[in-house]
Design a protein around this motif. Structure first.
Motif, PDB file in Angstrom:
ATOM      1  N   LEU A  73      29.661  38.319  49.023  1.00 36.87           N
ATOM      2  CA  LEU A  73      29.117  38.434  47.667  1.00 36.87           C
ATOM      3  C   LEU A  73      29.541  37.201  46.879  1.00 36.87           C
ATOM      4  O   LEU A  73      30.739  36.913  46.761  1.00 36.87           O
ATOM      5  N   LEU A  75      29.508  35.441  43.252  1.00 37.03           N
ATOM      6  CA  LEU A  75      29.337  35.646  41.817  1.00 37.03           C
ATOM      7  C   LEU A  75      29.820  34.401  41.073  1.00 37.03           C
ATOM      8  O   LEU A  75      30.683  33.676  41.569  1.00 37.03           O
ATOM      9  N   TYR A  83      29.621  41.403  35.699  1.00 36.57           N
ATOM     10  CA  TYR A  83      30.009  41.056  37.064  1.00 36.57           C
ATOM     11  C   TYR A  83      30.952  42.095  37.668  1.00 36.57           C
ATOM     12  O   TYR A  83      30.875  42.398  38.860  1.00 36.57           O
ATOM     13  N   LEU A  87      30.159  44.232  41.027  1.00 34.22           N
ATOM     14  CA  LEU A  87      31.099  44.222  42.153  1.00 34.22           C
ATOM     15  C   LEU A  87      31.507  45.638  42.534  1.00 34.22           C
ATOM     16  O   LEU A  87      31.578  45.965  43.732  1.00 34.22           O
ATOM     17  N   LEU A 105      33.905  33.317  44.128  1.00 27.84           N
ATOM     18  CA  LEU A 105      33.614  33.037  42.725  1.00 27.84           C
ATOM     19  C   LEU A 105      33.263  31.556  42.597  1.00 27.84           C
ATOM     20  O   LEU A 105      34.050  30.684  42.963  1.00 27.84           O
ATOM     21  N   LEU A 129      23.696  35.615  43.266  1.00 28.10           N
ATOM     22  CA  LEU A 129      23.055  35.793  41.967  1.00 28.10           C
ATOM     23  C   LEU A 129      22.017  34.706  41.750  1.00 28.10           C
ATOM     24  O   LEU A 129      22.258  33.538  42.059  1.00 28.10           O
ATOM     25  N   GLY A 298      24.269  46.763  42.304  1.00 29.97           N
ATOM     26  CA  GLY A 298      25.253  46.418  43.320  1.00 29.97           C
ATOM     27  C   GLY A 298      25.143  47.301  44.549  1.00 29.97           C
ATOM     28  O   GLY A 298      25.212  46.810  45.687  1.00 29.97           O
TER      29      GLY A 298
END
Length: 367
Positions: A73, A75, A83, A87, A105, A129, A298
């Motif tokens: 994932l 982000l 966010y 998550l 991240l 994203l 999510g």
């Protein structure tokens, strides 16, 4: 031969596939409980697994089908409620599917594209994203090598995309303010920052039905940026009677700073947001906003990625989850603190025409 296999303690996914007469991918889907196989195939796989006394232990299964049993994932950050909610939904569903989550991240990274490509070697698939500047490039680069799913982005051939509805919700929210008699509305937030924010601004413009609309206030979506913008309003640099904010974080910080400066909300200026974070219902006045199902996004992302990893083809187009207009007091409605989501046909519950804000009022009220 079947009896020999049954006595073999080293039965693998390959031997199950051979005995059942199906592909290894089909065996993997059945064993992981995902879709994409017929009932007939499922029964053949289960019968072969039983005959061979095959138990798909995690490490063995990962080696046999080259799986890491992990979802990636990506982000921008974890600051702000959006966010973290995304998550939570993603990790919860991945855990239910027996998968771990590796989080990257992007903010502060010197080479995000390189870091994402490295992450792809450690996971079975990626969710990114649409607001990340490298999403389209990385998604196309990994196409055919690793499943990639995009949240709140533009669909691409072979790359699945999901999101929440934005255009119509923003149009209804803006029309609701116009119904209150507001005539000098500003959209606060940069439409160029993400496809979903661009859709919200388009809905804002559409609600004016051809009437001229001002350019958006292009600021980031953080609390500090909202407070800085409110200071400009208090200093007389900005004139408006309503602010349509791209997210609740901006709306709440703007509303709070304006109230601290003596501006009444909604009497002097209306403030509305987007997301319906928890704080929106507890501030006074309550924040009128649009509720989008962030946690559900999510969960759906984890589900769809798991299906792709198991061999299901990518869905075409953009899968959209609905949003809801939530009316509270910050738009001018006489709404109770526990106001329920409004329908698309909701009307203002009291016409309150604000005056354009030019400078701080001498009066101060508390919500």
């Amino acid at each position: 031969m079947a009896k020999d296999r049954q006595r073999d303690p080293g039965a693998t996914i390959y031997s199950v596939a051979e005995l059942a007469g199906v592909s290894i991918a089909s065996v993997s889907r059945v064993m992981q409980g995902s879709g994409g196989v017929s009932d007939k195939t499922r029964q053949k796989v289960l019968a072969a697994a039983k005959e061979l006394n095959y138990v798909p232990l995690g490490a063995a299964r990962s080696l046999a089908v080259r799986h890491h049993e992990a979802h990636g994932l990506v982000l921008p950050e974890l600051a702000g409620p959006y966010y973290s909610e995304l998550l939570i939904g993603f990790e919860t569903r991945a855990a239910e599917l027996g998968q771990s989550v590796v989080l990257l991240l992007a903010d502060g990274k010197r080479d995000v594209a390189r870091d994402v490509r490295r992450l792809a070697t450690r996971v079975d698939g990626l969710v990114m994203l649409g607001s990340l500047c490298v999403t389209d490039m990385v998604a196309q680069g990994l196409h055919g090598k690793k499943p990639v799913l995009v949240i709140a982005g533009h669909p691409q051939p072979g790359i699945e995309a999901i999101g929440a509805e934005n255009h119509q919700g923003a149009r209804e929210l803006t029309a609701h303010l116009l119904g209150h008699g507001r005539r000098r509305l500003l959209f606060v937030g940069d439409p160029a920052s993400a496809p979903d924010v661009a859709d919200r601004y388009e809905g804002f413009v559409a609600a004016h039905e051809g009437e001229p609309t001002p350019d958006p206030v292009r600021i980031p979506f953080r609390e500090a940026d909202g407070a800085s913008f409110a200071d400009r309003v208090l200093g007389g640099d900005v004139e408006a009677d309503a602010f349509v904010c791209a997210n609740d974080e901006l709306a709440l910080s703007i509303m709070s700073r304006l109230q601290d400066g003596g501006v009444r909300v909604p009497e002097d200026v209306a403030v509305v947001g987007w997301d319906d974070v928890m704080a929106a219902r507890y501030v006074r006045p309550g924040l009128t906003t649009v509720r989008q199902p962030v946690k559900e996004l999510g969960r759906l992302a984890a589900d769809r990625l798991h299906e792709r990893i198991a061999g299901a083809p990518a869905r075409e187009g953009l899968e959209i989850l609905p949003t809801q207009l939530v009316l509270r007091g910050s738009c001018g409605c006489a709404a109770a603190p526990d106001a329920k989501p409004a329908t698309a046909s909701a009307k203002p519950s009291g016409r309150t025409t604000g005056r354009p804000v030019r400078k701080a009022s001498s009066k101060r009220t508390t919500a």
